[in-house]
Design a protein around this motif. Structure first.
Motif, PDB file in Angstrom:
ATOM      1  N   ILE A 147       5.232  13.482  -2.166  1.00 42.04           N
ATOM      2  CA  ILE A 147       5.272  14.914  -2.481  1.00 42.04           C
ATOM      3  C   ILE A 147       6.343  15.643  -1.673  1.00 42.04           C
ATOM      4  CG2 ILE A 147       2.835  14.927  -3.126  1.00 42.04           C
ATOM      5  CD1 ILE A 147       2.194  16.225  -0.452  1.00 42.04           C
ATOM      6  N   GLY A 148       7.086  14.886  -0.863  1.00 44.50           N
ATOM      7  CA  GLY A 148       8.185  15.484  -0.117  1.00 44.50           C
ATOM      8  C   GLY A 148       7.790  16.190   1.159  1.00 44.50           C
ATOM      9  N   ALA A 149       6.597  15.904   1.684  1.00 43.56           N
ATOM     10  CA  ALA A 149       6.156  16.518   2.949  1.00 43.56           C
ATOM     11  C   ALA A 149       6.619  15.626   4.099  1.00 43.56           C
ATOM     12  CB  ALA A 149       4.642  16.688   2.953  1.00 43.56           C
ATOM     13  N   LEU A 150       7.898  15.719   4.427  1.00 39.32           N
ATOM     14  CA  LEU A 150       8.489  14.781   5.387  1.00 39.32           C
ATOM     15  C   LEU A 150       7.978  14.942   6.818  1.00 39.32           C
ATOM     16  CD1 LEU A 150      12.174  14.640   4.094  1.00 39.32           C
ATOM     17  CD2 LEU A 150      10.224  13.181   3.522  1.00 39.32           C
ATOM     18  N   PRO A 151       7.774  16.158   7.353  1.00 40.99           N
ATOM     19  CA  PRO A 151       7.224  16.268   8.712  1.00 40.99           C
ATOM     20  C   PRO A 151       5.845  15.619   8.821  1.00 40.99           C
ATOM     21  CG  PRO A 151       8.176  18.351   8.027  1.00 40.99           C
ATOM     22  CD  PRO A 151       8.139  17.482   6.813  1.00 40.99           C
ATOM     23  N   GLN A 152       4.998  15.814   7.807  1.00 43.37           N
ATOM     24  CA  GLN A 152       3.675  15.192   7.819  1.00 43.37           C
ATOM     25  C   GLN A 152       3.775  13.671   7.666  1.00 43.37           C
ATOM     26  OE1 GLN A 152       4.493  17.867   6.038  1.00 43.37           O
ATOM     27  NE2 GLN A 152       3.226  19.475   6.980  1.00 43.37           N
ATOM     28  N   ALA A 210       0.836  -1.209   0.000  1.00 42.71           N
ATOM     29  CA  ALA A 210       0.000   0.000   0.000  1.00 42.71           C
ATOM     30  C   ALA A 210       0.865   1.251   0.000  1.00 42.71           C
ATOM     31  CB  ALA A 210      -0.925  -0.013   1.216  1.00 42.71           C
ATOM     32  N   LEU A 211       1.987   1.196   0.702  1.00 42.71           N
ATOM     33  CA  LEU A 211       2.888   2.350   0.786  1.00 42.71           C
ATOM     34  C   LEU A 211       3.525   2.660  -0.576  1.00 42.71           C
ATOM     35  CD1 LEU A 211       3.924   4.311   2.946  1.00 42.71           C
ATOM     36  CD2 LEU A 211       5.840   2.752   3.334  1.00 42.71           C
ATOM     37  N   VAL A 212       3.992   1.617  -1.251  1.00 42.77           N
ATOM     38  CA  VAL A 212       4.613   1.804  -2.573  1.00 42.77           C
ATOM     39  C   VAL A 212       3.582   2.343  -3.565  1.00 42.77           C
ATOM     40  CG1 VAL A 212       5.648   0.602  -4.537  1.00 42.77           C
ATOM     41  CG2 VAL A 212       6.396   0.071  -2.209  1.00 42.77           C
ATOM     42  N   LEU A 213       2.382   1.781  -3.546  1.00 42.62           N
ATOM     43  CA  LEU A 213       1.328   2.264  -4.438  1.00 42.62           C
ATOM     44  C   LEU A 213       1.006   3.731  -4.181  1.00 42.62           C
ATOM     45  CD1 LEU A 213      -1.237  -0.700  -4.478  1.00 42.62           C
ATOM     46  CD2 LEU A 213       0.126   0.124  -6.396  1.00 42.62           C
ATOM     47  N   SER A 214       0.958   4.116  -2.907  1.00 44.03           N
ATOM     48  CA  SER A 214       0.639   5.498  -2.552  1.00 44.03           C
ATOM     49  C   SER A 214       1.720   6.463  -3.031  1.00 44.03           C
ATOM     50  CB  SER A 214       0.466   5.616  -1.032  1.00 44.03           C
ATOM     51  OG  SER A 214      -0.517   4.730  -0.560  1.00 44.03           O
ATOM     52  N   VAL A 215       2.981   6.065  -2.882  1.00 43.56           N
ATOM     53  CA  VAL A 215       4.081   6.910  -3.358  1.00 43.56           C
ATOM     54  C   VAL A 215       3.987   7.077  -4.878  1.00 43.56           C
ATOM     55  CG1 VAL A 215       6.578   7.072  -3.621  1.00 43.56           C
ATOM     56  CG2 VAL A 215       5.606   6.298  -1.454  1.00 43.56           C
ATOM     57  N   PHE A 273       3.271  10.563  -7.285  1.00 44.03           N
ATOM     58  CA  PHE A 273       4.094  11.035  -8.401  1.00 44.03           C
ATOM     59  C   PHE A 273       3.261  11.352  -9.649  1.00 44.03           C
ATOM     60  CE2 PHE A 273       7.881   8.734  -6.432  1.00 44.03           C
ATOM     61  CZ  PHE A 273       8.475   9.917  -6.008  1.00 44.03           C
ATOM     62  N   ILE A 274       2.221  10.541  -9.881  1.00 40.47           N
ATOM     63  CA  ILE A 274       1.484  10.678 -11.139  1.00 40.47           C
ATOM     64  C   ILE A 274       0.208  11.504 -11.007  1.00 40.47           C
ATOM     65  CG2 ILE A 274       2.404   8.484 -11.979  1.00 40.47           C
ATOM     66  CD1 ILE A 274      -0.265   7.174 -11.350  1.00 40.47           C
ATOM     67  N   TYR A 275      -0.280  11.688  -9.767  1.00 41.46           N
ATOM     68  CA  TYR A 275      -1.518  12.450  -9.582  1.00 41.46           C
ATOM     69  C   TYR A 275      -1.189  13.943  -9.666  1.00 41.46           C
ATOM     70  CZ  TYR A 275      -6.399  12.681  -8.073  1.00 41.46           C
ATOM     71  OH  TYR A 275      -7.768  12.855  -8.029  1.00 41.46           O
TER      72      TYR A 275
END
Length: 317
Positions: A249-254, A174-179, A183-185
């Protein structure tokens, strides 16, 4: 009530009937008979079935021509009002059969993870609560967690390994799919639904703890209608998807907050689920295995308590 059928050597007829009477079975009758084999059906309340199943297992040890079958009972006439609201614990064999299916790593499980991840990701990105609830109801990650709790309660190391593997692979998938979706959304922003799953509060821990107990109660008593509500409440998948989107999306704190929420849910669900199963009296039949199961149960409880303690400490600093 359930129906238990014992197919055994004809010489064991008296022993089986005696066990049925000792456990106050509602009724028993011979379903088939020959010179070598006999089939005896026993009608018994769920609350008494585990002891009878254990005794029949002890009777059949070392014999190849002995089989015990258990059937769920939907209707019995005349209706017995004294057992109409019975929500006693299911037998460990029934639980193992059901949760083994839910915690199995196969194409069906991965497809459910895939579909629910897509649904949850769209709901979170579009800030659509109804779509997110749809992903929660699919809830493929709930089965491995309950299977893990049951295996810990029964002290089954192989079951623990299998359930943990299924859970880890499901979360990773699920994590890989979400990443990849991140990228594509196009034009992803941190919607309120995403932001709500990027922090852990005491209320989130309380919800996960209560949900784990409710999940265990619903599965052990056979009240399957409760499971949908539990799946929605626990919501293990949305934090996983939120973590993947934030990483994408690079939002690391979130992303860190979403990871902590996911760990809190997994730890809390497993802790209260295995404690609830233990309280409901679920344990191995053999005495020597009961000691091993107790040790594994204590280790598992301490592990989840330690993880939750670390999360609470993390929240307080």
């Amino acid at each position: 009530m359930i129906t238990i059928e014992a197919i055994a050597p004809a010489s064991h007829e008296d022993a089986i009937i005696r066990l049925a009477k000792q456990n106050n079975a509602r009724d028993h009758w011979i379903s088939s008979s020959s010179d070598k084999q006999i089939g005896i059906k026993i009608l018994i309340e769920k609350s008494r079935s585990q002891k009878l199943l254990d005794q029949l297992q002890a009777l059949m040890e070392g014999k190849s021509n002995f089989r015990v079958l258990a059937y769920p009972l939907e209707i019995a006439l005349p209706y017995d009002k004294s057992s109409g609201n019975n929500t006693s614990t299911q037998s460990r064999e029934a639980l193992l059969s059901e949760l083994k299916t839910q915690g199995k790593l196969d194409g069906h499980y991965l497809m459910l993870v895939f579909l629910s991840t897509i649904v949850a990701a769209i709901g979170l990105i579009e800030n659509n609560v109804a779509v997110i609830i749809g992903a929660m109801v699919i809830a493929p990650l709930l089965g491995p967690n309950l299977a893990l709790s049951l295996s810990t309660t029964l002290g089954q190391v192989k079951g623990i390994v299998n359930a943990a593997r299924t859970l880890v692979i499901g979360v990773a998938f699920a994590l890989v799919l979400s990443v990849l979706l991140a990228f594509i959304y196009p034009n992803i922003t941190l919607t309120p639904e995403l932001m709500s799953r990027t922090h852990v509060g005491m209320e989130a821990l309380a919800l996960a703890l209560a949900s784990g107990a409710a999940a265990a109660l619903s599965i052990t008593t056979g009240v399957s209608s409760v499971l949908v509500g539990v799946m929605v409440a626990v919501a293990l998948l949305p934090p996983t998807v939120t973590l993947g989107i934030c990483l994408g999306i690079g939002a690391l704190p979130q992303a860190e907050g979403a990871a902590l929420l996911l760990l809190a849910n997994i730890a809390s669900v497993n802790l209260t689920a295995q404690v609830t199963m233990r309280i409901k009296g679920i344990k191995p039949r053999e005495v020597e295995k009961q000691r091993t199961a107790l040790t594994i149960f204590i280790v598992g409880t301490l592990f989840w308590c330690g993880l939750i303690g670390l999360l609470i400490y993390r929240l307080s600093v």
